[in-house]
Design a protein around this motif. Structure first.
Motif, PDB file in Angstrom:
ATOM      1  N   ILE A  79       0.982  -1.288   0.195  1.00 15.11           N
ATOM      2  CA  ILE A  79      -0.069   0.076  -0.076  1.00 15.11           C
ATOM      3  C   ILE A  79       0.849   1.129   0.081  1.00 15.11           C
ATOM      4  O   ILE A  79       2.102   1.068   0.477  1.00 15.11           O
ATOM      5  N   CYS A  80       0.210   2.535  -0.335  1.00 13.34           N
ATOM      6  CA  CYS A  80       0.995   3.742  -0.590  1.00 13.34           C
ATOM      7  C   CYS A  80       0.341   4.640   0.151  1.00 13.34           C
ATOM      8  O   CYS A  80      -0.966   4.770   0.242  1.00 13.34           O
ATOM      9  N   HIS A 170       3.740  -5.131   9.746  1.00 12.22           N
ATOM     10  CA  HIS A 170       3.064  -4.689   8.061  1.00 12.22           C
ATOM     11  C   HIS A 170       3.669  -4.987   7.044  1.00 12.22           C
ATOM     12  O   HIS A 170       5.004  -5.517   7.332  1.00 12.22           O
ATOM     13  N   GLY A 171       3.078  -4.883   5.911  1.00 12.44           N
ATOM     14  CA  GLY A 171       3.861  -5.165   4.697  1.00 12.44           C
ATOM     15  C   GLY A 171       4.536  -4.384   4.218  1.00 12.44           C
ATOM     16  O   GLY A 171       4.954  -2.893   4.932  1.00 12.44           O
ATOM     17  N   GLU A 198      -0.673  -1.748  -4.513  1.00 15.47           N
ATOM     18  CA  GLU A 198      -2.167  -2.293  -5.028  1.00 15.47           C
ATOM     19  C   GLU A 198      -3.208  -1.107  -4.610  1.00 15.47           C
ATOM     20  O   GLU A 198      -4.203  -1.378  -5.417  1.00 15.47           O
ATOM     21  N   ALA A 199      -2.834  -0.510  -3.556  1.00 18.34           N
ATOM     22  CA  ALA A 199      -4.212   0.513  -3.156  1.00 18.34           C
ATOM     23  C   ALA A 199      -3.145   1.653  -2.502  1.00 18.34           C
ATOM     24  O   ALA A 199      -1.976   1.650  -2.144  1.00 18.34           O
ATOM     25  N   ALA A 200      -3.835   2.827  -2.403  1.00 14.57           N
ATOM     26  CA  ALA A 200      -3.340   4.230  -2.032  1.00 14.57           C
ATOM     27  C   ALA A 200      -4.239   4.911  -0.965  1.00 14.57           C
ATOM     28  O   ALA A 200      -5.370   4.738  -1.302  1.00 14.57           O
ATOM     29  N   TYR A 201      -3.759   5.773  -0.410  1.00 18.78           N
ATOM     30  CA  TYR A 201      -4.411   6.849   0.506  1.00 18.78           C
ATOM     31  C   TYR A 201      -3.503   8.153   0.444  1.00 18.78           C
ATOM     32  O   TYR A 201      -2.717   8.210   0.733  1.00 18.78           O
ATOM     33  N   CYS A 408      -1.736   0.162   8.265  1.00 16.66           N
ATOM     34  CA  CYS A 408      -0.385  -0.677   8.228  1.00 16.66           C
ATOM     35  C   CYS A 408      -0.811  -1.734   8.850  1.00 16.66           C
ATOM     36  O   CYS A 408      -0.657  -2.679   8.171  1.00 16.66           O
ATOM     37  N   GLN A 409      -1.228  -1.731   9.968  1.00 15.32           N
ATOM     38  CA  GLN A 409      -1.635  -2.935  10.743  1.00 15.32           C
ATOM     39  C   GLN A 409      -2.749  -3.703  10.191  1.00 15.32           C
ATOM     40  O   GLN A 409      -2.605  -4.896   9.988  1.00 15.32           O
ATOM     41  N   ILE A 410      -3.869  -2.973   9.694  1.00 16.90           N
ATOM     42  CA  ILE A 410      -4.990  -3.706   9.241  1.00 16.90           C
ATOM     43  C   ILE A 410      -4.855  -4.286   8.139  1.00 16.90           C
ATOM     44  O   ILE A 410      -5.243  -5.523   7.989  1.00 16.90           O
ATOM     45  N   TRP A 411      -3.943  -4.000   7.111  1.00 15.52           N
ATOM     46  CA  TRP A 411      -3.725  -4.496   5.720  1.00 15.52           C
ATOM     47  C   TRP A 411      -2.858  -5.810   5.871  1.00 15.52           C
ATOM     48  O   TRP A 411      -3.153  -6.639   5.321  1.00 15.52           O
TER      49      TRP A 411
END
Length: 415
Positions: A79-80, A170-171, A198-201, A408-411
């Motif tokens: 993620i970003c 985290h990943g 794959e996803a960003a915020y 970060c933890q949730i992903w």
């Protein structure tokens, strides 16, 4: 997340806002102003000091960096987190002097370099939620730059906390800082393949607890008016001033289609710049709506008014050029509901009531979503952006840092 953090977000923010990073919509270069790279270089230095070895500033002023994964799970999506480094050209952004108003108690905040600039709770309703907090403003003669240096500082602090606290699993986390968002070019030169997410915020929203999954769609329009010039001493019956024609066209724009006359899901047509002389004048517009089809209708309003006005000037003519800027990201995000759901859960874990909203504006996430990287927008705590009354609270910035860490933890948990 129960652990306590020694936040660095306020100190970083106070440093970043002193660096002039205004973008310039008239510039043809990328980034539009070289001075944006001054902040980019500082961020790279700070990231490397944290131990993030791949931090880099590319030739286009884009900063990339990676917080390495520390999980044993093999398939955690990358993620970003993204924020923009530039500040708006709508208000002076040079020589910003930030002021911390500690332990705010509801009083008017008079900004010392121009005492006519006053923040009042009646005019800034979210100040009601800030009692006891520390409010940061500029000094009264400039914008503050919380849009979007609050987001930059929050991502930087989150990266610092991740590097300092290996117990947060985290990943791989990618960091992206862009130039020129304020002029609609924020991701023009972003390499999505290089980013590899794959996803960003984007961290570029307003009130604490808010997440936005819908933005305006946006076009820019340029109305070029060709008048008839002549010596002013011999102008009778000859001169048809493009400047005066432009003024008449602007005066005909309907109030109910203006920013100051609309709210909620209502779109608008807004003249943002006028230039020219008797022979030729140019009006630059921004056109906004949540529905793409209505952008065409709004552009037609400009065309119809210009056609009507120009009939009184038989020697004059005009042309209207419309260019797409960004599009509503909701259609893309609706195909990936978990991205938004994780964001709302992260806000909840940070101790806030999450609010899913539409934003009367756009972010880099609008463009990123449409080119293949789904990207909702998370609050940064910035308020009254693009003006001298801009403000942010230290505590809201800290909540944004917690939200990023929770994400970060949730992903990692959901992988």
């Amino acid at each position: 997340m129960n652990q306590q953090f020694q936040f660095t977000v306020a100190e970083r923010f106070l440093q970043y806002v002193k660096i002039d990073t205004q973008s310039d919509g008239e510039s043809k270069s990328y980034p539009s102003t070289e001075k944006q790279k001054n902040l980019g270089r500082l961020l790279v230095d700070e990231l490397k000091a944290m131990g993030i070895e791949d931090a880099e500033l590319d030739e286009f002023g884009v900063v990339y960096a990676t917080v390495p994964a520390n999980t044993d799970k093999p398939n955690v999506p990358v993620i970003c987190f993204c924020s923009h480094m530039d500040t708006s050209p709508d208000c002076n952004g040079e020589n910003v002097k930030p002021i911390v108003h500690q332990n705010y108690q509801g009083q008017d905040l008079v900004l010392p370099d121009d005492p006519s600039v006053v923040l009042k709770m009646a005019e800034h309703p979210d100040l009601k939620n800030q009692l006891g907090n520390d409010i940061i403003t500029a000094s009264g003669t400039t914008l503050l730059g919380a849009d979007n240096k609050a987001g930059v500082a929050e991502i930087m602090d989150a990266a610092y906390q991740l590097m300092q606290n290996p117990n947060i699993r985290h990943g791989k986390i990618r960091l992206l800082f862009t130039p020129d968002e304020e002029i609609g070019r924020g991701v023009d030169k972003v390499d999505l393949e290089k980013l590899g997410a794959e996803a960003a915020y984007t961290i570029d929203g307003e009130s604490a607890g808010h997440l936005e999954n819908e933005t305006f769609s946006a076009d820019g329009a340029k109305l070029i008016i060709h008048g008839v010039s002549s010596h002013p001493g011999f102008a009778k019956g000859n001169m048809q001033s493009a400047i005066k024609i432009a003024g008449k066209i602007i005066a005909e724009l309907p109030f109910e289609l203006s920013p100051e006359g609309t709210e909620g899901k209502e779109g608008f047509v807004h003249p943002v710049a006028v230039s020219g002389h008797a022979e030729e004048a140019v009006i630059n517009f921004i056109i906004r709506d949540f529905e793409d089809a209505k952008l065409v209708e709004h552009a037609q309003v400009i065309r119809d008014i210009a056609t009507r006005v120009i009939q009184d000037f038989p020697g004059a003519s005009f042309q209207l050029e419309v260019k797409a800027q960004y599009r509503n990201m909701k259609g893309v995000l609706d195909q990936h509901p978990h991205i938004v759901e994780y964001g709302l859960e992260a806000i909840k874990r940070a101790g806030m009531t999450p609010h899913l909203e539409s934003i009367r504006g756009g972010t880099d996430g609008s463009r990123l979503s449409l080119i293949g990287l789904p990207c909702p927008n998370i609050f940064a705590g910035e308020h009254a952006f693009h003006g001298k009354q801009e403000w942010v609270s230290v505590q809201d910035m800290q909540k944004a840092v917690l939200t990023i860490l929770n994400l970060c933890q949730i992903w990692e948990e959901k992988a």
